[in-house]
Design a protein around this motif. Structure first.
Motif, mmCIF file in Angstrom:
data_model
loop_
_atom_site.group_PDB
_atom_site.id
_atom_site.type_symbol
_atom_site.label_atom_id
_atom_site.label_comp_id
_atom_site.label_asym_id
_atom_site.label_seq_id
_atom_site.Cartn_x
_atom_site.Cartn_y
_atom_site.Cartn_z
ATOM 1 N N THR A 31 0.813 -1.213 0.000
ATOM 2 C CA THR A 31 0.000 0.000 0.000
ATOM 3 C C THR A 31 0.843 1.258 0.000
ATOM 4 O O THR A 31 0.373 2.313 -0.394
ATOM 5 N N PHE B 296 0.732 2.810 -3.308
ATOM 6 C CA PHE B 296 -0.589 2.924 -3.916
ATOM 7 C C PHE B 296 -0.740 4.226 -4.680
ATOM 8 O O PHE B 296 -0.390 5.301 -4.213
ATOM 9 N N ALA C 138 -3.207 4.592 2.522
ATOM 10 C CA ALA C 138 -3.607 3.233 2.853
ATOM 11 C C ALA C 138 -3.328 2.927 4.317
ATOM 12 O O ALA C 138 -2.246 3.195 4.825
ATOM 13 N N ARG D 78 -11.453 2.987 -1.574
ATOM 14 C CA ARG D 78 -10.968 1.743 -2.161
ATOM 15 C C ARG D 78 -10.485 0.819 -1.050
ATOM 16 O O ARG D 78 -9.912 1.268 -0.071
ATOM 17 N N GLN E 252 -8.395 -2.875 -0.146
ATOM 18 C CA GLN E 252 -7.407 -3.814 -0.681
ATOM 19 C C GLN E 252 -7.681 -5.230 -0.191
ATOM 20 O O GLN E 252 -7.849 -5.478 1.006
ATOM 21 N N GLY F 71 -3.685 -8.242 -2.751
ATOM 22 C CA GLY F 71 -3.105 -6.958 -3.133
ATOM 23 C C GLY F 71 -3.941 -6.159 -4.106
ATOM 24 O O GLY F 71 -3.627 -4.992 -4.370
ATOM 25 N N SER F 72 -5.001 -6.746 -4.675
ATOM 26 C CA SER F 72 -5.850 -6.018 -5.611
ATOM 27 C C SER F 72 -6.755 -5.046 -4.863
ATOM 28 O O SER F 72 -7.034 -5.215 -3.672
ATOM 29 N N TRP F 73 -7.227 -4.037 -5.579
ATOM 30 C CA TRP F 73 -8.068 -3.001 -4.985
ATOM 31 C C TRP F 73 -9.489 -3.112 -5.495
ATOM 32 O O TRP F 73 -9.726 -3.408 -6.667
ATOM 33 N N HIS G 299 -7.365 0.037 3.529
ATOM 34 C CA HIS G 299 -8.189 0.829 2.625
ATOM 35 C C HIS G 299 -7.589 2.213 2.462
ATOM 36 O O HIS G 299 -6.674 2.606 3.207
#
Length: 375
Positions: A14, A17, A220, A239, A241, A245-247, A278
């Protein structure tokens, strides 16, 4: 249990990010809190759905919460009105004036992960008197005290405190449901908050990218309390996570709150309950986003126990991960003060210099004493 002092790979990711990363539009799960007040079959349905959500997500949309739409509208309108006040009216309640970390923070004045968050906000908590402070009083007790309210907008206090009371009710009902989902008595979490629940609430304004110097609306992070209840306006930005690791986008959906579980629940369940990472991105140019997050926390004098989960839940608990630079403590007050000092170094310098640089504080105290004796 000792918190694992290993770098959390999710937290490490993050740090890099940006809004340019691929983000899924798939929605978070939904939970209907009204099932808690229904038949035995309704409650069983709620418990089953919630148990899965707590383990897999930690984030979900909440409906059936019973908060009046007109109160939600009043809270958002009051937030917009406050941020439209002249600068000097907002600075009347500058957070630097408050050792309790209550009040107004200018754009870029709060840090997450050591980086500036491009939002302005006001922090409130439960209304309370100053704690009595003596030479042996724990430092976290300095965070106990009153809120700051702007004299230019007397209507803000009754609206915010009414809304705060309502989302406190919702959060406590959620904790009852969470207890049941974890195989515990409904009131299992009550000792954590009963004496003095922390009712941390922010009103937040995110300016567009034509104003902000960064795409980091808020960096994050994981929330530090028990549960968070987020009210969003109509603008996207949140958003979440996932473990890989995907958002995932969490756009506003009318009639719902976005709820997430905090680190205290992760601690209490040895990681069975997720406290998801997040972030919020800066809105597009010319767009302003408003939100009102509410964080129900445990009483500051308390310690977080390790709950004895049923064997089938205990068997899949993942343990608690912690950033070595920001370890978790079971002492609630200690955890809270640590987090606030990291986020607001300006307040820390003004009111907690003895903790930031104990040697300098001791030297200054000795110099002051020596001067008095000379007189």
């Amino acid at each position: 249990m000792t918190v694992t002092q290993l770098p959390d790979p999710v937290l490490q990711r993050t740090n890099e990010f940006t809004s340019a990363e691929a983000v899924s539009t798939s929605q978070l799960p939904f939970l209907d809190l009204s099932l808690l007040y229904g038949s035995q079959e309704d409650r069983q349905q709620l418990v089953g759905e919630l148990r899965e959500i707590l383990f897999d997500h930690g984030f979900f949309y909440l409906r059936g919460h019973g908060v009046r739409p007109d109160l939600i509208s009043q809270a958002l309108t009051a937030s917009r009105m406050f941020f439209a006040l002249p600068r000097e009216a907002k600075l009347e309640i500058d957070i630097v004036k408050s050792a309790q970390f209550r009040g107004y923070t200018r754009i870029g004045g709060e840090l997450t992960g050591g980086r500036q968050d491009w939002r302005e906000q006001v922090d409130f908590d439960r209304e309370e008197d100053f704690a009595e402070i003596g030479p042996d009083t724990p430092a976290w007790k300095r965070t106990i005290g009153p809120n700051q309210w702007p004299s230019a907008m007397p209507s803000l206090k009754p609206i915010i405190t009414t809304y705060q009371a309502e989302v406190t009710r919702v959060a406590i009902d959620l904790l009852k449901a969470i207890a049941l989902a974890l195989g515990q008595p409904e009131g299992a979490f009550e000792p954590l908050y009963k004496s003095a629940p922390r009712q941390h609430l922010k009103i937040v304004r995110y300016p567009g990218r034509d104003v902000a110097r960064s795409e980091q609306g808020v960096g994050a992070h994981k929330d530090g309390g028990l549960v968070t209840i987020l009210l969003q306006d109509s603008t996207e930005g949140l958003r979440v996570q996932r473990q890989d690791g995907s958002w995932v986008e969490a756009p506003p959906i009318p009639g719902t709150f976005v709820v997430n579980t905090g680190e205290l629940l992760e601690l209490a369940t040895d990681g069975f309950v997720r406290a998801d990472v997040h972030a919020a991105v800066t809105p597009p140019s010319g767009i302003v986003r408003y939100s009102i997050p509410f964080f129900l926390g445990a009483s500051h004098e308390g310690h977080i126990p390790l709950i004895d989960l049923p064997p089938e839940l205990k068997a899949v608990a993942r343990g608690v991960s912690s950033d070595p630079a920001n370890p978790l403590f079971r002492s609630v007050g200690e955890n809270h003060l640590k987090a606030r000092i990291r986020s607001h170094p300006d307040v820390a310098r003004a009111h907690y210099g003895d903790l930031i640089d104990p040697d300098a504080a001791t030297s200054a105290k000795a110099t002051q004493t020596h001067g008095v004796n000379d007189v």
